[in-house]
Scaffold this active site. Structure first.
Site, PDB file in Angstrom:
ATOM      1  CD  GLU A   1      -5.459   6.218  -0.880  1.00 40.48           C
ATOM      2  OE1 GLU A   1      -6.564   5.676  -0.786  1.00 40.48           O
ATOM      3  OE2 GLU A   1      -4.525   5.975  -0.081  1.00 40.48           O
TER       4      GLU A   1
ATOM      5  CG  ASP B   1      -1.960   1.086   1.200  1.00 43.57           C
ATOM      6  OD1 ASP B   1      -2.224   1.657   0.127  1.00 43.57           O
ATOM      7  OD2 ASP B   1      -2.509   1.374   2.283  1.00 43.57           O
TER       8      ASP B   1
END
Length: 459
Positions: free
Chosen positions: A327, A293
């Site tokens: 993000e 991630d």
């Protein structure tokens, strides 16, 4: 005569369709061969994770990742590589994170591992101590009301639903307690929040992640604890409802910092104004190296363009790799990208995102018109030799979602998700957690879909 003409036309159409499918299948095989024999995504990921590490927005590591990705794309000879400036939040965790049960009738004082939620305020050196009130959801919180919540620490203990095969649906079903829990608890006078880590596993791994404070509500400190410790605390509270918890954190939000999206592209040979974007987010949480991630999504996106260069493929449309910034705790990069696309009058015919980890690819999902969805789903048979079986309606990603206001079809890369929430937002999301072959298969699958969009469009 007319009947013969119609039959001949149909035969020619069938013949052309078969030829096109054979041609596409052969080229897709080339893409997979190049990725599996000479792929570079894994070594890119090694450098990004081991040499730079965690890349929280506003940090020196995030700045280093921007420059690394720019240099990497330049080294591959992409036609254009440039930066998009974007102001991002600069949240820092602080060096001290302490959690402790302080008055257990059974145990006395006992240390409990904690980690601050992203964007949360800290307690400062004095810490926060109060009785714990366990709740499962916001409805139960409202039923208890200010009378039973004021001055207490609210303990959100709703696990992800283990019965759901789609772990992202399970995550969505539990994530509002982290994202909005501190604000909801503060409305009733709570002075702190403890949240069960969002994990598919009952383990001893801490998961961080953003919280978002609402307007005109006090900002209260908030931490996550492991799933095992959450069950442990819940059991203690059943016998000792006056149980108190202490935690100390030093997190704070600083002034916004200038950062960048990083964009590299191969110009289209016949339709250069039609853009196909593929990307991942360059930022990650600070607890680990951010391998799944979303280091994996970033290197896979760069690899898509590298594969085309290695195969000397000259796309009809412009293919663009985008490394989005921020993000995790703001989505500033995704919003800025869409804003600039609209301002510059860019024509995106598709956008793809990889942000579900570098696991074994199983398919793609698409959000768009019926025609666009049907087109993607019609390509599913081409991917059967590679084990991809899930081509579905509905998909995309957080960073490309702002492009939907411009009617851009958004495509989400779907890997097997059963292990993802073991690593998501944790200290163990490191390079060693990524399997090289699975990562390379994912990059090849993404490149193959983008090849098909380039060849045939989605409309």
């Amino acid at each position: 005569m007319m009947k013969k003409t119609i039959i001949l036309s149909l035969l020619l159409l069938v013949s052309f369709t078969v030829f096109s499918q054979d041609k596409d299948a052969a080229y897709i095989r080339k893409i997979y061969d190049e990725a599996l024999e000479r792929g570079e995504s894994y070594e890119m990921l090694r450098y990004l994770t081991k040499n730079i590490g965690g890349r929280l927005s506003g940090s020196p590591q995030a700045a280093a990742a921007v420059e690394w990705s720019r240099q990497q794309m330049l080294s591959y000879g992409f036609d254009t590589v440039y930066l998009q400036p974007v102001m991002v939040p600069h949240w820092v965790r602080g060096e001290v994170e302490i959690g402790r049960i302080v008055n257990s009738r059974k145990l006395g004082s006992k240390e409990i591992a904690v980690t601050s939620l992203g964007n949360a305020v800290g307690t400062g050196p004095g810490g926060t101590v109060a009785e714990l009130v366990e709740v499962q959801d916001f409805q139960q919180l409202a039923e208890l009301g200010e009378e039973k919540i004021k001055g207490k620490i609210v303990f959100f203990n709703r696990p992800m639903d283990a019965k759901l095969m789609d772990t992202f649906s399970a995550y969505s079903g539990a994530s509002n307690q982290r994202g909005s829990g501190p604000t909801e608890a503060a409305k009733y006078g709570a002075i702190g929040v403890v949240v069960r880590s969002l994990s598919s596993f009952r383990d001893d791994v801490l998961h961080t992640g953003s919280t978002n404070y609402g307007l005109n509500v006090p900002k209260i400190p908030a931490v996550a604890i492991t799933a095992k410790d959450a069950d442990f605390l819940s059991d203690l509270l059943k016998d000792d409802p006056k149980l108190q918890f202490y935690f100390e954190t030093h997190a704070q939000m600083l002034e916004d910092v200038l950062s960048y999206n990083v964009v590299g592209e191969i110009k289209g040979s016949t339709h250069p104004d039609e853009i196909i974007a593929v990307g991942g987010h360059l930022d990650s949480w600070d607890l680990s190296e951010g391998a799944h991630d979303d280091g994996a999504g970033c290197v896979q996106s760069i690899e898509v363009l590298r594969l085309f260069k290695a195969l000397d493929y000259k796309p009809k449309r412009t293919v663009r790799a985008v490394m989005f910034m921020n993000e995790e705790n703001g989505l500033r990069g995704g919003r800025k990208y869409a804003e600039l696309a609209a301002k510059n009058g860019e024509n995106h015919i598709a956008a793809m995102e990889s942000d579900r980890g570098g696991f074994l690819p199983i398919g793609f999902g698409i959000t768009g018109t019926q025609v666009e969805q049907d087109k993607l789903l019609s390509w599913a048979p081409l991917f059967e030799p590679y084990g991809l079986f899930q081509f579905k309606r509905g998909g995309g990603g957080a960073d490309i979602s702002p492009l939907r206001t411009q009617d851009v079809p958004t495509i989400g890369f779907i890997p097997d998700s059963q292990r993802y929430f073991k690593y998501h937002h944790t200290p163990i999301d490191n390079f060693e957690a990524v399997n090289q072959r699975e990562l390379e298969l994912g990059a090849a699958s993404m490149a193959a879909v983008i090849y098909l969009i380039d060849q045939h469009g989605l409309r």
